[in-house]
Structures are given as C-alpha cells and as structure tokens.
Design an enzyme around this catalytic site. Structure first.
Site, PDB file in Angstrom:
ATOM      1  CG  HIS A  86      -3.760  -1.670  -1.470  1.00 45.97           C
ATOM      2  ND1 HIS A  86      -4.806  -2.558  -1.664  1.00 45.97           N
ATOM      3  CD2 HIS A  86      -4.171  -0.849  -0.465  1.00 45.97           C
ATOM      4  CE1 HIS A  86      -5.780  -2.287  -0.812  1.00 45.97           C
ATOM      5  NE2 HIS A  86      -5.427  -1.246  -0.073  1.00 45.97           N
ATOM      6  CG  MET A  89      -8.570   6.934   2.559  1.00 45.96           C
ATOM      7  SD  MET A  89      -7.763   6.986   4.160  1.00 45.96           S
ATOM      8  CE  MET A  89      -6.825   5.447   4.087  1.00 45.96           C
ATOM      9  CG  HIS A 121      -9.141  -0.247  -0.171  1.00 51.79           C
ATOM     10  ND1 HIS A 121      -8.490  -0.398   1.040  1.00 51.79           N
ATOM     11  CD2 HIS A 121     -10.472  -0.322   0.111  1.00 51.79           C
ATOM     12  CE1 HIS A 121      -9.386  -0.561   2.003  1.00 51.79           C
ATOM     13  NE2 HIS A 121     -10.592  -0.507   1.470  1.00 51.79           N
ATOM     14  CG  ASP A 123      -5.058   2.255   1.100  1.00 51.59           C
ATOM     15  OD1 ASP A 123      -5.995   1.434   1.075  1.00 51.59           O
ATOM     16  OD2 ASP A 123      -3.905   1.958   1.447  1.00 51.59           O
ATOM     17  CB  SER A 158      -0.902   0.017   1.229  1.00 49.55           C
ATOM     18  OG  SER A 158      -1.376   1.335   1.419  1.00 49.55           O
ATOM     19  CG  MET A 167     -11.422  -2.986   5.692  1.00 50.38           C
ATOM     20  SD  MET A 167      -9.921  -2.493   4.817  1.00 50.38           S
ATOM     21  CE  MET A 167      -9.046  -1.543   6.059  1.00 50.38           C
ATOM     22  CG  ASP A 197      -5.895  -2.984   3.596  1.00 49.22           C
ATOM     23  OD1 ASP A 197      -4.851  -2.650   4.182  1.00 49.22           O
ATOM     24  OD2 ASP A 197      -6.509  -2.229   2.807  1.00 49.22           O
ATOM     25  CG  MET A 225     -11.371   2.863   2.337  1.00 48.62           C
ATOM     26  SD  MET A 225      -9.796   2.868   3.198  1.00 48.62           S
ATOM     27  CE  MET A 225      -8.682   2.943   1.804  1.00 48.62           C
TER      28      MET A 225
END
Ligand code: DX5
Ligand code: ZN
Length: 218
Positions: free
Chosen positions: A31, A35, A64, A33, A8, A135, A173, A66
C-alpha cells in the site's frame, strides 16, 4: 473469503525501502499512501518513488491517492507500476469519469470514503468499482486511532455489496491493530491496510504473520 493484507509503507524506514518491502513479501498487496499537502495536510511521495520500488517486489501495488483532482495523475501512477488505483470520492468533481479513466488502463479501480462521507455517495458507482476503501481515520497520517463508528459503516457496505451481488472488495485503512482486527474482519473487511502495526513493529514480518493468525481465527 480469506482476509488479505496490504501493509502501508507510510510507517516504513524511507532510507531503506528496498529492504522494507522485502520484509512483507508474504503480504497480498503493498500500500502506497500518496499525499499532496492540499487534499490532506501532509506530503509524502509521487510516482517516481513507486517506480523506484517496483523492481523490488512481486506484490500488486495498491496506490492510495490522497491528492486533489486525481484525474491529472492517473496515467503517471499507472505507468509507475500501480495495479490498483484508489482515489477519494471527495477529491474530484467527476468521480464517475475518473473511475472509467482508471479502468481504461486495465487496472483495478477503487474509491475511498472519508469517515464522514456517507455510503449513499457510492450508489451509482458501486457497480463499476473493484474496491471501496473505507477510511477508519481521517486521512493524512499514520498511527492514528480507529474511529469506532466505522465498524457499522463496514457492516452496512458489506450488506449492500452482498445484496446486489457486486464484485467489489472492502478495504479498511487506519488505526488497525491486533486488538481490533477481528471485529473489523467480522464486520466485512476483505483487505486490511496496516502501517504502524506492521512497520512500527520490531519485526514487521512477524507482525504481519501474527495479524494473519488473528484473521484466520476471526
Ligand atoms: C492514512 C493512510 C494510511 C496509514 C495507516 O492517511 O491512508 O494508509 O498509513 O496507518 P496506520 O495503520 O498506522 O493507521
Ligand atoms: Zn492508505
């Protein structure tokens, strides 16, 4: 099945992402992330950054999301270069529809469950999923501690997938380090996401290599 790794970038040095991604070129995925400051209490980056990094890595991009109501941005994240798009079960009112939308772009579709979300939520979507992201911390930040009861959740999901012969990988993760890696793999994890354990290390390439050695002995 051989354990795969998806480092990540959340814990990487954002001022030199080009160099950071090259350090982990021996991984299986990269990966990202994403957000939005609404679904999770933190803001990172969007499709523009993913698109900017795309030319510097040959790895499949594992995005991913979020973000709340991810259906609004599926197309943008596909166009930015995602090969796998994972959304959160809790972030949309129409999870089945969003999974079909992702698949309509011919990329892989994943669904993530927060630590407190039960596995039952997956019952009617599991046949369509390429991946479930379990998660093992509450989403939002890197460097948190692994929640121990998640190991049991991984075992239960692994059994459901095997019993039904589904073609679906389990990704885990959050809080994964050398000391708990073996247990998580033995519980049934197929893909390991690691942020601080890799990019927080002095030598990220060596940290990844060491995790692979642990996985081979698991
Ligand atoms: C947390 C993110 C993770 C995070 C993991 O919300 O989804 O991918 O980067 O970081 P570590 O490995 O440091 O727990
Ligand atoms: Zn993640």
């Amino acid at each position: 099945m051989k354990t795969e790794f998806s480092p990540s970038l959340l814990s990487a040095d954002f001022s030199q992402l080009k160099e950071e991604v090259r350090l982990v070129e021996s991984a299986d995925y990269l990966h990202f992330d994403v957000m939005d400051g609404v679904y999770v209490p933190n803001i990172t980056f969007g499709p523009t950054l993913i698109k900017a990094v795309r030319p510097y890595s040959e790895l499949p991009f594992d995005t991913h999301l979020m973000i709340t109501k991810p259906e609004r941005y599926v197309e943008e994240f596909v166009k930015a270069g995602s090969d796998l798009l994972t959304i959160h079960y809790e972030a949309t009112d129409h999870i089945h529809r969003v999974i079909q939308l992702i698949k309509s772009y011919d990329i892989k579709a994943g669904c993530s469950l927060n630590p407190a979300t039960p596995l039952d939520s997956l019952e009617y979507i599991l046949p369509d999923l390429d991946l479930v992201l379990i998660m093992s911390v509450n989403p939002g930040f890197g460097g948190q501690s692994y929640i121990p009861q998640i190991t049991d959740k991984i075992k239960k999901l692994s059994k459901i997938i095997k019993d039904n012969n589904y073609d679906c990988k389990i990704q885990v993760d959050g809080g994964i380090k050398n000391h708990n890696l073996k247990n998580i793999i033995n519980a049934g994890a197929d893909i390991i996401v690691a942020g601080s354990a890799i990019f927080g290390a002095e030598d990220p390439a060596e940290a990844l290599a060491e995790m692979r050695r642990i996985a081979e002995d698991a």
